[in-house]
Motif scaffolding. Sequence first.
Motif, PDB file in Angstrom:
ATOM      1  N   ASP A  11       6.993  -5.610  14.110  1.00 11.81           N
ATOM      2  CA  ASP A  11       5.988  -6.659  13.980  1.00 11.81           C
ATOM      3  C   ASP A  11       6.686  -8.019  14.044  1.00 11.81           C
ATOM      4  O   ASP A  11       7.409  -8.394  13.110  1.00 11.81           O
ATOM      5  CB  ASP A  11       5.236  -6.492  12.660  1.00 11.81           C
ATOM      6  N   GLU A 187      -2.080  -6.809  17.844  1.00 14.81           N
ATOM      7  CA  GLU A 187      -1.832  -6.559  16.427  1.00 14.81           C
ATOM      8  C   GLU A 187      -3.079  -6.182  15.614  1.00 14.81           C
ATOM      9  O   GLU A 187      -3.005  -5.292  14.765  1.00 14.81           O
ATOM     10  CB  GLU A 187      -1.101  -7.744  15.802  1.00 14.81           C
ATOM     11  N   SER A 191      -3.493  -2.922  13.221  1.00 10.50           N
ATOM     12  CA  SER A 191      -3.932  -3.000  11.817  1.00 10.50           C
ATOM     13  C   SER A 191      -5.135  -2.113  11.562  1.00 10.50           C
ATOM     14  O   SER A 191      -5.269  -1.508  10.491  1.00 10.50           O
ATOM     15  CB  SER A 191      -4.266  -4.450  11.455  1.00 10.50           C
ATOM     16  N   SER A 194      -4.421   1.411  10.524  1.00 15.38           N
ATOM     17  CA  SER A 194      -3.848   1.639   9.196  1.00 15.38           C
ATOM     18  C   SER A 194      -4.817   1.379   8.054  1.00 15.38           C
ATOM     19  O   SER A 194      -4.635   1.926   6.960  1.00 15.38           O
ATOM     20  CB  SER A 194      -2.589   0.772   9.011  1.00 15.38           C
ATOM     21  N   ASP A 209      -7.665  -9.947   9.994  1.00 16.79           N
ATOM     22  CA  ASP A 209      -6.248  -9.903   9.632  1.00 16.79           C
ATOM     23  C   ASP A 209      -5.744 -11.343   9.523  1.00 16.79           C
ATOM     24  O   ASP A 209      -5.503 -12.017  10.526  1.00 16.79           O
ATOM     25  CB  ASP A 209      -5.471  -9.127  10.695  1.00 16.79           C
ATOM     26  N   THR A 327      -7.373  -8.023   5.651  1.00 12.37           N
ATOM     27  CA  THR A 327      -6.015  -7.542   5.460  1.00 12.37           C
ATOM     28  C   THR A 327      -5.042  -8.640   5.875  1.00 12.37           C
ATOM     29  O   THR A 327      -5.437  -9.754   6.191  1.00 12.37           O
ATOM     30  CB  THR A 327      -5.780  -6.229   6.244  1.00 12.37           C
ATOM     31  N   GLY A 328      -3.753  -8.317   5.886  1.00 11.47           N
ATOM     32  CA  GLY A 328      -2.743  -9.331   6.173  1.00 11.47           C
ATOM     33  C   GLY A 328      -2.331 -10.067   4.908  1.00 11.47           C
ATOM     34  O   GLY A 328      -2.942  -9.927   3.842  1.00 11.47           O
ATOM     35  N   PRO A 353      -3.014  -0.159   3.619  1.00 15.38           N
ATOM     36  CA  PRO A 353      -2.647   0.962   4.506  1.00 15.38           C
ATOM     37  C   PRO A 353      -2.326   2.254   3.768  1.00 15.38           C
ATOM     38  O   PRO A 353      -1.649   3.131   4.297  1.00 15.38           O
ATOM     39  CB  PRO A 353      -1.410   0.418   5.236  1.00 15.38           C
ATOM     40  N   ALA A 371       0.177  -4.138   6.871  1.00 21.18           N
ATOM     41  CA  ALA A 371      -0.820  -3.297   7.545  1.00 21.18           C
ATOM     42  C   ALA A 371      -0.532  -3.191   9.040  1.00 21.18           C
ATOM     43  O   ALA A 371      -0.639  -2.104   9.630  1.00 21.18           O
ATOM     44  CB  ALA A 371      -2.221  -3.856   7.310  1.00 21.18           C
ATOM     45  N   THR A 372      -0.158  -4.307   9.666  1.00 26.87           N
ATOM     46  CA  THR A 372       0.136  -4.283  11.102  1.00 26.87           C
ATOM     47  C   THR A 372       1.370  -3.442  11.396  1.00 26.87           C
ATOM     48  O   THR A 372       1.378  -2.648  12.342  1.00 26.87           O
ATOM     49  CB  THR A 372       0.346  -5.714  11.634  1.00 26.87           C
TER      50      THR A 372
END
Length: 438
Positions: A11, A187, A191, A194, A209, A327-328, A353, A371-372
């Motif tokens: 990533d 990406e 994500s 997951s 994200d 997320t992120g 995830p 997550a990514t």
Amino acid sequence: MQNDKIVVGLDIGTTKICVIVGRKNEYGKLDVLGMGKSVSDGVVKGKVINIEKTILAIKKAVQEAEDVSGIDIKVVNVGIAGHHIRSSIHRGSITRDDGEDEITVEDVDRLANDIGRMVMPAGTQIIHKMPQVYTVDYDDGIKDPVGMTGVRLEADFHVITADVNSINNIEKCVKRAGLDIENMILEPLASSLSVLSEDEKEAGVCLVDIGGGTTDIAIFHENIIRHTGVIPFGGNIITSDIKEGCMVMQQQAELLKTKFGRAISTEASENEIVSIPGLRNRAPKEISVKNLAHIVEARMEEIIDLVHAEIIASGYEGKLAGGIVITGGGSQLHSVRQLVEYLTGMDARIGYPNEHLGKSKIEQVKSPMFATSVGLVLVGYRSLDERENRYLQAKAMNQNVFVNQKQKAGKKGGDFFSKIINKTKSLLIDDFDENDDF
């Protein structure tokens, strides 16, 4: 064996570069064997702007992951993001020679390949072409046409493109770091593997994200990717706002955001004060947590409003029973879920995830921040489109049947010729014996 396969995700983010080494266990879960991180100095808003710094950061993260996992990393799945990403819907069609024959996986592949050869705007390149729904002759709304009969096969494709220079720069950095690229994946799609469940994708869900440089969006409905988008704001712009609004250093602003920042200012106390060290020979600086919350809330409201505008533009507002999954790194901001629900009127949750992870000694990999990275590893085991997995399995079965039939035919043919040779040998011997009698 699929479970013996080791997959590596790379990533290349705006704030960090992360490498995760994983392998599926006997329960189908992902065991994280190793992880490496480094500060990303050469990337801004998802685009590589300094080749040498990015190469050094990749090497550092890879070395750390190798030391932890004991695996020599050579091939990686790489993520790509940035405001240069564009998505659009294109329709493709092919005409089959015999409408009485069943539509095969090869027909579906030919249709996808035709889309891949379409002319795109100068300076862009297709990175994903994902079918939405198919039409066979006059029947539309078909998710999987394999096995049906018809002359004309059509489909709407969700085509995602990226800037050629951005792709080339990522490839250059990865290769000069001594690695080969197996897949390059958008990406937010990684994500989604997951943090989203199949039920959510079927019911309709929007993945948001929030990264350091950008906020990526992916909308699913009926288990099909329907819309993708990129907002050129992320967690870093909040840090910059705090730096300017509170007149502090960049690192201090980041710490203020992560430790004391709140997405809803009414939750902050009027009397709460944070004291941070002053510059040389200067008194410590006092920051009001209430003022800090106002700064964070204003920028988060802007980001969420842009996310909501993307959902409306996609045409799927009111169709997303699964709501919004955040997320992120930006999703870890205090009260961000409540602010999303308040501004959009949709249910929201934080995406972790954990569902796809097995037991791991590396606990931090369970954070939404990774997550990514976890999704990039999962891409090595799963396709972004479940139909593609079925098609690949069908192809493998057809090939195995063909090989087995060929081997059987060869064996039968060999037995036939062996019998002829043996019969010929016996006749020759008989003739030789008869000559000896004379």
